[in-house]
Scaffold this active site. Structure first.
Site, PDB file in Angstrom:
ATOM      1  N   ASP A  72       0.838  -1.193   0.000  1.00 36.03           N
ATOM      2  CA  ASP A  72       0.000   0.000   0.000  1.00 36.03           C
ATOM      3  C   ASP A  72       0.873   1.244   0.000  1.00 36.03           C
ATOM      4  O   ASP A  72       1.767   1.380   0.837  1.00 36.03           O
ATOM      5  CB  ASP A  72      -0.912  -0.002   1.234  1.00 36.03           C
ATOM      6  CG  ASP A  72      -2.058   0.992   1.084  1.00 36.03           C
ATOM      7  OD1 ASP A  72      -2.436   1.304  -0.070  1.00 36.03           O
ATOM      8  OD2 ASP A  72      -2.576   1.452   2.110  1.00 36.03           O
TER       9      ASP A  72
ATOM     10  N   HIS B  96      -4.514  13.694   0.733  1.00 39.23           N
ATOM     11  CA  HIS B  96      -4.715  12.842   1.913  1.00 39.23           C
ATOM     12  C   HIS B  96      -3.496  12.920   2.835  1.00 39.23           C
ATOM     13  O   HIS B  96      -3.630  13.056   4.049  1.00 39.23           O
ATOM     14  CB  HIS B  96      -4.952  11.392   1.499  1.00 39.23           C
ATOM     15  CG  HIS B  96      -4.847  10.410   2.641  1.00 39.23           C
ATOM     16  ND1 HIS B  96      -5.799  10.308   3.627  1.00 39.23           N
ATOM     17  CD2 HIS B  96      -3.871   9.518   2.968  1.00 39.23           C
ATOM     18  CE1 HIS B  96      -5.430   9.381   4.500  1.00 39.23           C
ATOM     19  NE2 HIS B  96      -4.268   8.890   4.124  1.00 39.23           N
TER      20      HIS B  96
ATOM     21  N   GLU C 181     -10.614   3.663   3.446  1.00 37.67           N
ATOM     22  CA  GLU C 181      -9.769   4.523   2.620  1.00 37.67           C
ATOM     23  C   GLU C 181     -10.101   4.285   1.150  1.00 37.67           C
ATOM     24  O   GLU C 181     -10.127   3.137   0.691  1.00 37.67           O
ATOM     25  CB  GLU C 181      -8.271   4.255   2.889  1.00 37.67           C
ATOM     26  CG  GLU C 181      -7.850   4.680   4.290  1.00 37.67           C
ATOM     27  CD  GLU C 181      -6.338   4.700   4.501  1.00 37.67           C
ATOM     28  OE1 GLU C 181      -5.619   3.944   3.817  1.00 37.67           O
ATOM     29  OE2 GLU C 181      -5.886   5.503   5.355  1.00 37.67           O
TER      30      GLU C 181
ATOM     31  N   GLU D 279      -9.161   4.143  -2.438  1.00 35.77           N
ATOM     32  CA  GLU D 279      -7.881   3.966  -3.142  1.00 35.77           C
ATOM     33  C   GLU D 279      -8.083   3.333  -4.516  1.00 35.77           C
ATOM     34  O   GLU D 279      -9.062   2.629  -4.764  1.00 35.77           O
ATOM     35  CB  GLU D 279      -6.925   3.062  -2.326  1.00 35.77           C
ATOM     36  CG  GLU D 279      -6.661   3.576  -0.918  1.00 35.77           C
ATOM     37  CD  GLU D 279      -5.457   2.928  -0.248  1.00 35.77           C
ATOM     38  OE1 GLU D 279      -4.623   2.318  -0.959  1.00 35.77           O
ATOM     39  OE2 GLU D 279      -5.360   3.039   0.991  1.00 35.77           O
TER      40      GLU D 279
ATOM     41  N   ASP E  84      -8.916   0.272   1.857  1.00 33.63           N
ATOM     42  CA  ASP E  84      -7.945  -0.115   2.884  1.00 33.63           C
ATOM     43  C   ASP E  84      -8.549   0.213   4.252  1.00 33.63           C
ATOM     44  O   ASP E  84      -8.260   1.254   4.837  1.00 33.63           O
ATOM     45  CB  ASP E  84      -6.638   0.656   2.638  1.00 33.63           C
ATOM     46  CG  ASP E  84      -5.614   0.430   3.728  1.00 33.63           C
ATOM     47  OD1 ASP E  84      -5.661  -0.612   4.390  1.00 33.63           O
ATOM     48  OD2 ASP E  84      -4.754   1.319   3.915  1.00 33.63           O
TER      49      ASP E  84
ATOM     50  N   ARG F  47      -8.090   3.343  13.232  1.00 34.90           N
ATOM     51  CA  ARG F  47      -7.199   4.474  13.519  1.00 34.90           C
ATOM     52  C   ARG F  47      -6.630   4.434  14.929  1.00 34.90           C
ATOM     53  O   ARG F  47      -5.523   4.932  15.158  1.00 34.90           O
ATOM     54  CB  ARG F  47      -7.958   5.790  13.308  1.00 34.90           C
ATOM     55  CG  ARG F  47      -8.527   5.986  11.908  1.00 34.90           C
ATOM     56  CD  ARG F  47      -7.438   5.963  10.861  1.00 34.90           C
ATOM     57  NE  ARG F  47      -7.977   6.259   9.521  1.00 34.90           N
ATOM     58  CZ  ARG F  47      -7.286   6.110   8.403  1.00 34.90           C
ATOM     59  NH1 ARG F  47      -6.039   5.653   8.450  1.00 34.90           N
ATOM     60  NH2 ARG F  47      -7.822   6.395   7.243  1.00 34.90           N
TER      61      ARG F  47
ATOM     62  N   GLN G 123      -3.925   1.781  14.877  1.00 32.53           N
ATOM     63  CA  GLN G 123      -2.856   2.343  14.040  1.00 32.53           C
ATOM     64  C   GLN G 123      -2.047   3.391  14.804  1.00 32.53           C
ATOM     65  O   GLN G 123      -0.809   3.396  14.770  1.00 32.53           O
ATOM     66  CB  GLN G 123      -3.489   2.966  12.788  1.00 32.53           C
ATOM     67  CG  GLN G 123      -2.495   3.547  11.788  1.00 32.53           C
ATOM     68  CD  GLN G 123      -3.206   4.215  10.598  1.00 32.53           C
ATOM     69  OE1 GLN G 123      -4.433   4.228  10.526  1.00 32.53           O
ATOM     70  NE2 GLN G 123      -2.436   4.764   9.683  1.00 32.53           N
TER      71      GLN G 123
ATOM     72  N   LYS H  58      -4.316  -2.273   9.972  1.00 30.28           N
ATOM     73  CA  LYS H  58      -4.668  -2.353   8.551  1.00 30.28           C
ATOM     74  C   LYS H  58      -4.886  -3.782   8.070  1.00 30.28           C
ATOM     75  O   LYS H  58      -5.622  -4.007   7.111  1.00 30.28           O
ATOM     76  CB  LYS H  58      -3.512  -1.773   7.718  1.00 30.28           C
ATOM     77  CG  LYS H  58      -3.150  -0.342   8.019  1.00 30.28           C
ATOM     78  CD  LYS H  58      -4.032   0.607   7.249  1.00 30.28           C
ATOM     79  CE  LYS H  58      -3.447   2.015   7.230  1.00 30.28           C
ATOM     80  NZ  LYS H  58      -4.251   2.911   6.386  1.00 30.28           N
TER      81      LYS H  58
ATOM     82  N   THR I 169      -8.888  -5.869   3.575  1.00 28.81           N
ATOM     83  CA  THR I 169      -8.781  -4.900   2.485  1.00 28.81           C
ATOM     84  C   THR I 169      -9.774  -5.369   1.429  1.00 28.81           C
ATOM     85  O   THR I 169      -9.705  -6.519   0.994  1.00 28.81           O
ATOM     86  CB  THR I 169      -7.357  -4.890   1.891  1.00 28.81           C
ATOM     87  OG1 THR I 169      -6.425  -4.602   2.928  1.00 28.81           O
ATOM     88  CG2 THR I 169      -7.230  -3.863   0.772  1.00 28.81           C
TER      89      THR I 169
ATOM     90  N   GLU J  17      -9.958  12.197   7.678  1.00 31.98           N
ATOM     91  CA  GLU J  17      -9.857  13.536   7.085  1.00 31.98           C
ATOM     92  C   GLU J  17     -11.166  14.299   7.205  1.00 31.98           C
ATOM     93  O   GLU J  17     -11.181  15.487   7.539  1.00 31.98           O
ATOM     94  CB  GLU J  17      -9.521  13.426   5.598  1.00 31.98           C
ATOM     95  CG  GLU J  17      -8.107  13.068   5.283  1.00 31.98           C
ATOM     96  CD  GLU J  17      -7.933  12.897   3.779  1.00 31.98           C
ATOM     97  OE1 GLU J  17      -8.058  13.888   3.052  1.00 31.98           O
ATOM     98  OE2 GLU J  17      -7.706  11.752   3.344  1.00 31.98           O
TER      99      GLU J  17
HETATM  100 MN    MN Z   1      -4.074   2.948   2.657  1.00 27.85          MN
END
Ligand code: MN
Length: 437
Positions: free
Chosen positions: A137, A144, A209, A211, A243, A247, A250, A263, A267, A384
């Site tokens: 990734d 971002h 996420e 992506e 993804d 948080r 993480q 993570k 996915t 975000e």
């Molecule tokens: Mn990612």
């Protein structure tokens, strides 16, 4: 080169397959590859999406519909994964695409034979299309990187390496899931800011996420970097990729070695492999870097890649909560973005990944990193959108979200369109959150 346009891109092409013309994702100009199981259970096997149908490649090959390079490609793509097909590269892939376009085109002489190879897509199960040896990734969505960096470092959101290195980390291939598969809320070590020690508990800050996924085609030899000018030849296609990110897990675990269990629990990808050929009409120059940004180092810089190595593909993220589902409300669009906001091209990711001699293999998967637009309506994850959970998002149901709740379903969509080309889509990337065990 795979950016060339040919008869398969003609926007005037029509298909005899009912519903294919004007289909939002899969008109005859797209022809993405995938792995599916038909209702008779005779699978998994390779197929091609056309409108609301799937062309069964093994059945079509057995009917003698292919010859030469296209026959070689169809044989490979008929298997239970697309790895060997991906490894064949652009020549056989283009030959097969050309033949499929002929077979599915209005006016084809033997519609009955081809029609016998079609399945109703709604009755089929779609699978992860390749046995993924390695998933990597990246972090190339600069808005971002800036927005999420600002949450932690308001004064210098981008770290000094960002404009030199296509930043990435090695992800987990075993938990890559096909669209439609539920995702279990992970448990892990969480240490709230005001706590002295962590506890093991369900994530309270579960995020998605938005992506772009990049499928690797022909591999590269261990010890031999792929030159940037040839990097595009190693790409088999594209998909959407969510993804999922815890948080809180993480934030506690990521220093000093990067993302890990926050993570790796899941996915989600869209199941169809949209080829470089299908996206050729939507290539654009890599947007110019802002004044003052360094030029890419020579091993990442190629004139042709800068001239046509980016894509104009619209990306969307949507949310459907259980209450919205019950009320019959449609999914709510959270953000609209575009692949043009990638600071590095897909070819630069391939060149960088192999620049130390690390070998690539057919069926490897890259994620782009979250792709956000520069505007407030284009933020590709909740971290975000809510500024790290500070500001709640209000939904049409009156509900609010800072992070995902159990039962929430995240839907990603992608669509490319422009005057003079038939619009193509990726198909959905969809996943619903199950409660923690
Ligand atoms: Mn990612």
């Amino acid at each position: 080169m795979s950016g060339d346009l040919d008869a398969t891109h003609d926007p005037a092409l029509r298909s005899w397959v009912p519903g294919a013309d004007g289909h939002a994702a899969f008109p005859i100009q797209n022809l993405p590859f995938g792995i599916f199981t038909p209702p008779d259970g005779c699978g998994p096997r390779g197929g091609v999406a056309i409108g609301n149908r799937i062309l069964d490649l093994g059945r079509a090959a057995a009917a003698g519909l292919f010859s030469g390079l296209a026959e070689q490609a169809a044989a490979a793509a008929s298997a239970d994964t697309l790895n060997s097909f991906m490894g064949l590269g652009a020549g056989p892939r283009r030959a097969l695409r050309g033949r499929l376009s002929e077979l599915l085109r209005a006016g084809h002489a033997d519609v009955a034979t081809v029609a016998g190879c079609l399945h109703d897509a709604a009755a089929c199960v779609l699978h992860v299309p390749a046995r993924i040896g390695n998933y990597t990734d990246f972090f190339v969505g600069i808005h971002h990187a800036t927005n999420s960096g600002r949450v932690f470092r308001p004064d210098h959101p981008l770290l000094p390496n960002y404009k030199y290195v296509p930043i990435g980390y090695h992800g987990r291939a075993s938990s890559v899931l096909a669209s439609g598969t539920d995702v279990r809320r992970p448990k892990g070590q969480i240490k709230p800011l005001d706590a002295n020690v962590p506890r093991y508990a369900p994530s309270e800050r579960l995020d998605y996420e938005l992506e772009l996924g990049i499928w690797i085609g022909p591999g590269s030899a261990l010890g031999e970097p792929v030159p940037i000018a040839q990097a595009g030849d190693h790409i088999a296609g594209y998909c959407l990729l969510n993804d999922w990110s815890a948080r809180d897990i993480q934030a506690w675990e990521y220093q000093p070695l990067g993302p890990f269990l926050g993570k790796s629990f899941g996915t989600t990808i869209s199941a169809w492999v949209v080829t470089p050929e299908a996206l050729a009409p939507f290539r654009i120059p890599q947007p110019a870097r802002p004044d003052g940004d360094p030029a890419p180092l020579p091993y990442l810089l190629d004139a042709a890649d800068q001239a046509g190595g980016a894509f104009d593909v619209v990306l969307e993220s949507l949310l459907l909560t259980p209450a919205m589902r019950e009320a019959g409300l449609p999914p709510h669009r959270l953000a609209v973005s575009n692949t043009r906001y990638m600071y590095w091209t897909a070819a630069q990711m391939v060149a960088h990944h192999s620049s130390n001699g690390c070998n690539l293999q057919p069926g490897d998967l890259f994620g782009s990193g979250t792709i956000s637009a520069p505007t407030a309506d284009g933020r590709g994850c909740l971290l975000e959108m809510t500024f790290g959970g500070r500001d709640a998002v209000t939904l049409p149901s009156g509900e609010t979200r800072r992070f995902l709740a159990d039962g929430d379903e995240v839907i990603l969509r992608a669509r490319a369109e422009k005057p003079g080309a038939a619009p193509v889509g990726f198909g959905e990337c969809r996943g619903r959150v199950l409660p923690a065990l």
